[in-house]
Enzyme design. Structure first.
Site, PDB file in Angstrom:
ATOM      1  N   THR A 185       0.872  -1.182   0.000  1.00  0.00           N
ATOM      2  CA  THR A 185       0.000   0.000   0.000  1.00  0.00           C
ATOM      3  C   THR A 185       0.904   1.226   0.000  1.00  0.00           C
ATOM      4  O   THR A 185       2.064   1.151   0.391  1.00  0.00           O
ATOM      5  CB  THR A 185      -0.878   0.032   1.263  1.00  0.00           C
ATOM      6  N   GLU A 331      -5.803  -4.060  -0.485  1.00  0.00           N
ATOM      7  CA  GLU A 331      -6.102  -5.181   0.404  1.00  0.00           C
ATOM      8  C   GLU A 331      -7.266  -6.033  -0.094  1.00  0.00           C
ATOM      9  O   GLU A 331      -7.522  -7.108   0.443  1.00  0.00           O
ATOM     10  CB  GLU A 331      -6.460  -4.646   1.804  1.00  0.00           C
ATOM     11  N   LYS A 441     -14.932  17.081  11.370  1.00  0.00           N
ATOM     12  CA  LYS A 441     -15.915  17.058  12.434  1.00  0.00           C
ATOM     13  C   LYS A 441     -16.245  18.491  12.841  1.00  0.00           C
ATOM     14  O   LYS A 441     -15.413  19.192  13.379  1.00  0.00           O
ATOM     15  CB  LYS A 441     -15.378  16.260  13.630  1.00  0.00           C
ATOM     16  N   TRP A 446     -20.315  14.976  11.475  1.00  0.00           N
ATOM     17  CA  TRP A 446     -19.385  14.739  10.382  1.00  0.00           C
ATOM     18  C   TRP A 446     -19.826  15.432   9.097  1.00  0.00           C
ATOM     19  O   TRP A 446     -21.010  15.439   8.763  1.00  0.00           O
ATOM     20  CB  TRP A 446     -19.290  13.243  10.096  1.00  0.00           C
TER      21      TRP A 446
HETATM   22  P1  ADP Z   1      -3.681   3.791  -1.043  1.00  0.00           P
HETATM   23  O1  ADP Z   1      -4.540   5.003  -1.378  1.00  0.00           O
HETATM   24  O2  ADP Z   1      -3.257   3.725   0.383  1.00  0.00           O
HETATM   25  O3  ADP Z   1      -2.659   3.496  -2.060  1.00  0.00           O
HETATM   26  P2  ADP Z   1      -5.437   2.006  -2.323  1.00  0.00           P
HETATM   27  O4  ADP Z   1      -4.912   2.398  -3.612  1.00  0.00           O
HETATM   28  O5  ADP Z   1      -5.607   0.593  -2.001  1.00  0.00           O
HETATM   29  O6  ADP Z   1      -4.634   2.546  -1.150  1.00  0.00           O
HETATM   30  O7  ADP Z   1      -6.761   2.837  -2.166  1.00  0.00           O
HETATM   31  C1  ADP Z   1      -7.861   2.409  -1.461  1.00  0.00           C
HETATM   32  C2  ADP Z   1      -8.683   3.560  -1.021  1.00  0.00           C
HETATM   33  O8  ADP Z   1      -9.095   4.375  -2.122  1.00  0.00           O
HETATM   34  C3  ADP Z   1      -9.978   3.159  -0.371  1.00  0.00           C
HETATM   35  O9  ADP Z   1      -9.775   2.767   0.952  1.00  0.00           O
HETATM   36  C4  ADP Z   1     -10.794   4.421  -0.510  1.00  0.00           C
HETATM   37  O10 ADP Z   1     -10.486   5.351   0.497  1.00  0.00           O
HETATM   38  C5  ADP Z   1     -10.344   4.978  -1.820  1.00  0.00           C
HETATM   39  N1  ADP Z   1     -11.321   4.644  -2.852  1.00  0.00           N
HETATM   40  C6  ADP Z   1     -11.289   3.632  -3.726  1.00  0.00           C
HETATM   41  N2  ADP Z   1     -12.364   3.649  -4.525  1.00  0.00           N
HETATM   42  C7  ADP Z   1     -13.118   4.699  -4.148  1.00  0.00           C
HETATM   43  C8  ADP Z   1     -14.369   5.248  -4.570  1.00  0.00           C
HETATM   44  N3  ADP Z   1     -15.066   4.732  -5.585  1.00  0.00           N
HETATM   45  N4  ADP Z   1     -14.838   6.330  -3.907  1.00  0.00           N
HETATM   46  C9  ADP Z   1     -14.158   6.882  -2.897  1.00  0.00           C
HETATM   47  N5  ADP Z   1     -12.965   6.419  -2.459  1.00  0.00           N
HETATM   48  C10 ADP Z   1     -12.457   5.340  -3.068  1.00  0.00           C
END
Ligand code: ADP
Length: 543
Positions: A185, A331, A441, A446
C-alpha cells in the site's frame, strides 16, 4: 460428506494455458519505452512467459522467492506476471512514484532477489543501489540495441535472457493457496504494508470481475488498462483479459497523456477502459479542447477515489460512454463494489441515475460489506447511517506480509477494517463519505469532504478540488475548499460558495476557499490530504 467433484487447483498458469488454447490469435498491443506500437498475440505472450519461467530457474530462483518489477503497462510486464507467478515465485510489483525511502524500505522488506526494470528506472535504481545490498541482479526490459551502460550489478538484457531459453516448459502444480504476487500500500501513514495475494484469490477475483455487473468482459472486448500493473495488479485485468480473450491495449508510459490515450482508444477500437479519476480528467480535457468524441468506447470503470458527478455526466452525455464507478483497495485485490444499475431502477430519471452513479457501488459477490459504529455494532442499510466500512471474502487480505497482526486492521470476528467511512442504502449501494483520517468534524457532526469535492467539481471553473478540515474556534473544525481553477475561467470565492447552496446542507458549505496552482497527489494519483493539511497548517479562517 464431501462432494465428488475434482479438486484441481486454481492456478494462474491455468489462465495462460486457457488463453493459449482458446484465444491464441487475440492481440496484445503495447506502447513501450522502445516501441511506439508493439503488437503480438496471446499465443506469443504465453510462449515467451514459458521461456522466462525457464530463465528464472536458470537464475537460481526458488519457489516463493520474490522477484520485483518496476515497469509500465506493457507486454513484457505481462509476461513477467505469468512467468513469475506461474513458476511458483512471487511477483512483487513496485510503484516507481514512491519516495526513494519507501522504495528502499519495500525492496528490503520484501527481500527481492532480482528486479526487472524498465529503461527509464535504471538511473533511479542506480541511486538506490547502496541501500538495497541483497538484490542479486537486474533485468532491463529492452533489447540488446537499447541496453544502457549501467552500474547495476549482474545487469541482463530481457530479450537476450529470453532468446537463450526453450519455449518448452511444464507449469508446475502446487497448492492454490501458494503466494503469487505482492503489492505494498502507498503508506499514507507509516511504512508501506505488503499485501500478499495467492493463486486462489487471484483466480476467484478474476472470475468475479468478468461478470456483466462487474467489469462485464467478453472475448469481443478491447480493454485499455490505464490503471498500472504496478498497483493492485491493474485491478486484475491481466488475468480477466486472458481468461476471456479480450484484446489488451497497454499504454506504457503514456498513462496520464490525454492525447495519447485518445489515439489509442480510437485506433485500437477500445471498448472498455479502466483507471482512476485523474487520468480521465486528462482524457476528457483533451477531448473538450480538441472537439473529439470517443466512438468505440462503451464503458469506463473508474475507481480508487471518488468519481465526480460531472465526470460521469460528461462521459454519458458527450461520448455516450457508461462510466461505472468501482470501490476497492490494495487489500481487496482490489474489486469490492461496483456501481451498475440494478433491476427495478431503470425508471429513474437521468438526474437520479447520475446521483446514484456517484455512489461507490454494490458489493460484488465474494466481497461482503458491513458498516459498524465505534462500538463495532452493525449499522442499518438506510443510506443515512455512516460508520467504519468492513469487508470479508476470499480475495480480501487476512494479514499483512511479515506483520502478523501488528497492523491491527482485522476485527476479532474476522473482518478487515478498510479505514473508510461509508453509508449503505436499502438497495445495497455503498457510498464512501471519507477515509477515517480525513473526516471533518464540525460541532460534533461529520461533514463528508468527498461530497464537497464532488460538488465543487461540478462547477465549470474548477479543474480540481480538495477539502480539508481546519481548526475553528467555535466549531472545532470547518471545511476549507482548496481549488485549482480551470484554464480560462476566473471563478471567484463567492461564486463558488453560492454554487453549494441547495446542493448540500447549509452547514456543510465550506467556510472559505483557497486557490492554488496545483494540489499534491499520492503516488497513485489521489489528492494527498496529509500534505494539503500541512500546506495549510498555519491557515486561519477570516474573522
Ligand atoms: P492507497 O490510497 O493507500 O494506495 P489504495 O490504492 O488501495 O490505497 O486505495 C484504497 C482507497 O481508495 C480506499 O480505501 C478508498 O479510500 C479509496 N477509494 C477507492 N475507490 C473509491 C471510490 N469509488 N470512492 C471513494 N474512495 C475510493
Amino acid at each position: 460428506m464431501h462432494g465428488l467433484m475434482m479438486d484441481t487447483p486454481l492456478l494462474i498458469s491455468t489462465i495462460a494455458e486457457h488463453a493459449e488454447k482458446f484465444h491464441g490469435d487475440r492481440e496484445i498491443v503495447s506502447v513501450t519505452m522502445d516501441d511506439p506500437r508493439h503488437r503480438y498475440t496471446m499465443r506469443e505472450s504465453v510462449k515467451r512467459a514459458r521461456k522466462l519461467a525457464n530463465a528464472l530457474g536458470r537464475l537460481g530462483l526458488d519457489r516463493g522467492d520474490r522477484i520485483a518489477t518496476i515497469a509500465w503497462n506493457d507486454y513484457r510486464h505481462l509476461e513477467i506476471y505469468y512467468a513469475v507467478s506461474g513458476a511458483g515465485h512471487v511477483c512483487h510489483t513496485i510503484n516507481p512514484r514512491l519516495f526513494p525511502e519507501q522504495l528502499i524500505f519495500i525492496i528490503n522488506h520484501a527481500e527481492d532477489r532480482w528486479i526487472f526494470t524498465d529503461l527509464m528506472f535504471v538511473p533511479l535504481l542506480e541511486k538506490l543501489l547502496p541501500h538495497i545490498p541483497n538484490v542479486e541482479g537486474f533485468v532491463v526490459l529492452t533489447d540488446e540495441r537499447n541496453m544502457p551502460e549501467t552500474s547495476l550489478p549482474n545487469a541482463v538484457c530481457y530479450e537476450t535472457l529470453l532468446a537463450a531459453e526453450s519455449e518448452a516448459y511444464e507449469w508446475p502444480q502446487f497448492d492454490e493457496r501458494t503466494a503469487s504476487a505482492l503489492c505494498y500500500t502507498s503508506g499514507t501513514t507509516g511504512d508501506p504494508k505488503g499485501v500478499l495475494y495467492d493463486h486462489r484469490s487471484t483466480v476467484l477475483h478474476a472470475y468475479a470481475s468478468v461478470a456483466p455487473d462487474v467489469l462485464g468482459l467478453a472475448s469481443t472486448d478491447v480493454v485499455l488498462p490505464v490503471v498500472p500493473l504496478f498497483h493492485v495488479n491493474a485491478w486484475g485485468l491481466p488475468y480477466s483479459a486472458l481468461m476471456t480473450g479480450a484484446k489488451i491495449v497497454f499504454p506504457g508510459p503514456k498513462m496520464g497523456d490525454g492525447e495519447a490515450l485518445f489515439e489509442l482508444i480510437e485506433s485500437e477500437n477500445v471498448t472498455l477502459a479502466a483507471g482512476v479519476p485523474t487520468v480521465w480528467m486528462a482524457l476528457l480535457q483533451y477531448c473538450r479542447a480538441n472537439d473529439k468524441i470517443m466512438k468505440s468506447l462503451k464503458k469506463t470503470v473508474i475507481g480508487g477515489a471518488a468519481v465526480p458527478r460531472s465526470m460521469i455526466e460528461e462521459f454519458r452525455d458527450v461520448h455516450d460512454v457508461q462510466a461505472g464507478q468501482g470501490w476497492g483497495m490494495t487489500e481487496t485485490s482490489p474489486i469490492g463494489a461496483v456501481n451498475t444499475l440494478k433491476s427495478g431502477l431503470e425508471g429513474l430519471s437521468d438526474d437520479e441515475k447520475l446521483d446514484l452513479a456517484t455512489k461507490a457501488g454494490r458489493g460484488v459477490y465474494g466481497c461482503e460489506l458491513r458498516i459498524v459504529d465505534d462500538q463495532g455494532s452493525e449499522l442499518p442499510w438506510d443510506g443515512v447511517a455512516y460508520g467504519a466500512l468492513q469487508v470479508r471474502g476470499p480475495w480480501v487480505c487476512s494479514d499483512y506480509f511479515k506483520l502478523e497482526g501488528a497492523a491491527g486492521a482485522h476485527t476479532n470476528d474476522g473482518w478487515f477494517d478498510t479505514g473508510d467511512v461509508a453509508t449503505i442504502d436499502p438497495q445495497g449501494y455503498m457510498a464512501i463519505t471519507d477515509r477515517t483520517k480525513d473526516v471533518i468534524k464540525s460541532g460534533g457532526e461529520w461533514i463528508s469532504s468527498i461530497e464537497l469535492e464532488n460538488t465543487a467539481m461540478g462547477h465549470p471553473g474548477v479543474a480540481e478540488a480538495g477539502v480539508i478540515g481546519v481548526a475553528h474556534p467555535k466549531w472545532t473544525e470547518r471545511p476549507l475548499l482548496v481549488v485549482v481553477k480551470a484554464e480560462g475561467h476566473d471563478v471567484s470565492k463567492d461564486e463558488l460558495l453560492t454554487f453549494f447552496k441547495g446542493k448540500v446542507a447549509d452547514w456543510w458549505i465550506p467556510t472559505d476557499v483557497a486557490f492554488v496552482d496545483e494540489l499534491p497527489h499520492t503516488a497513485t494519483g489521489k489528492i494527498k490530504k496529509i500534505e494539503l493539511r500541512e500546506q495549510f497548517a498555519d491557515y486561519a479562517f477570516p474573522e
